[in-house]
Design a protein around this motif. Structure first.
Motif, short mmCIF file in Angstrom:
data_model
loop_
_atom_site.label_atom_id
_atom_site.label_comp_id
_atom_site.label_asym_id
_atom_site.label_seq_id
_atom_site.Cartn_x
_atom_site.Cartn_y
_atom_site.Cartn_z
N LYS A 48 50.71 22.91 20.81
CA LYS A 48 50.45 24.32 21.08
C LYS A 48 51.75 25.10 21.17
N TYR A 62 56.83 28.24 26.62
CA TYR A 62 55.38 28.14 26.73
C TYR A 62 55.01 27.47 28.03
N LEU A 122 48.67 31.25 19.18
CA LEU A 122 48.11 29.92 18.94
C LEU A 122 47.32 29.85 17.63
#
Length: 271
Positions: free
Chosen positions: A79, A237, A250
């Motif tokens: 991610k 992140y 994302l």
């Protein structure tokens, strides 16, 4: 994998040009035509091929940096990398740095849940503990907020900003880029700073790290080096357990296409 495919396509385009260059000007024009035509041919590569190459790229860094053995799950890392490439595609990150910071707030505060990765060198620069906000939880972070004076941590993607000297010494401003989740970071003075309560020794004594007012606080002895490594437009992140969290960054399709385009241009430039 993608680089091999792109190189083959780009080299194949040479057959469309004259084999003999009679002048420097002609050679330059021919090279430009090859580059432009090759970039157009990028569209002939299937998305599945681009995705496979992107996955190989991510795995290469994950394995060579030994991130699994350092406790970073591939899902969280993936991610973060998707976000990184989307930031890069938008021209938001510093071209002088290829550094990614990942914080996983699903882990205990007693664990090393912060990783700073040099993506070009494929190595970990720092792996240490990091504190969460006072009202986010005890040992584990369970609640998050973007609201001023909530004293909670905020999830999502950030761009690091400039440094300053405050009550915690050298500190790093963070610009939240996810609306509704961390967009008030600047207004809330959510920054990275050092703290004496953010150490393994404190966690051993108290069963958890101390907590901040929402800032990702790191060990005082590491804070300067960490801040200097990630300041000025690098991606951070912060991952958590909030199922409501979502982010435009994302978007894996955009990240894969951006990566493929960059790899293609790089390959053509070396021909």
């Amino acid at each position: 994998m993608l680089r091999v495919t792109l190189t083959s396509l780009a080299l194949g385009l040479l057959s469309f040009t004259s084999p003999v260059a009679t002048s420097n000007d002609f050679a330059s024009e021919t090279a430009l035509e090859i580059s432009e035509t090759a970039l157009t041919r990028n569209a002939t590569i299937t998305f599945a091929e681009k995705q496979a190459a992107f996955d190989d790229h991510l795995l290469s860094i994950y394995n060579e940096a030994e991130l699994k053995s350092k406790g970073l799950s591939y899902e969280v890392y993936q991610k973060a990398m998707i976000g990184f490439h989307n930031f890069k595609q938008k021209g938001l990150v510093s071209p002088a740095k290829s550094v990614l910071t990942v914080i996983d707030f699903t882990k205990s505060s007693r664990e090393k849940r912060l990783w700073i990765i040099d993506l070009n060198a494929k190595k970990i620069l720092f792996n240490t503990v990091v504190a969460h906000g006072r009202n986010t939880g005890q040992d584990k972070a369970v609640k998050f907020s973007n609201t001023p004076n909530s004293y909670m941590s905020s999830l999502g993607f950030y761009l690091t900003d400039a440094t300053y000297f405050g009550k915690h010494g050298l500190s790093l401003r963070l610009s939240g880029k996810d609306n509704d989740f961390n967009s008030n970071a600047m207004a809330r003075a959510i920054v990275m700073h050092g703290a004496d309560y953010a150490t393994p020794a404190f966690a051993r004594q108290h069963g958890r790290l101390g907590r901040s007012l929402g800032c990702p606080a790191v060990p005082q002895e590491l804070s300067k080096d960490i801040i200097m490594a990630i300041k000025d437009k690098t991606v951070m992140y912060i991952h958590g357990n909030d199922k409501k969290y979502s982010s435009d960054y994302l978007n894996s399709t955009l990240a894969i296409e951006a990566f493929a385009h960059e790899a293609f241009e790089s390959t053509v430039a070396t021909l």
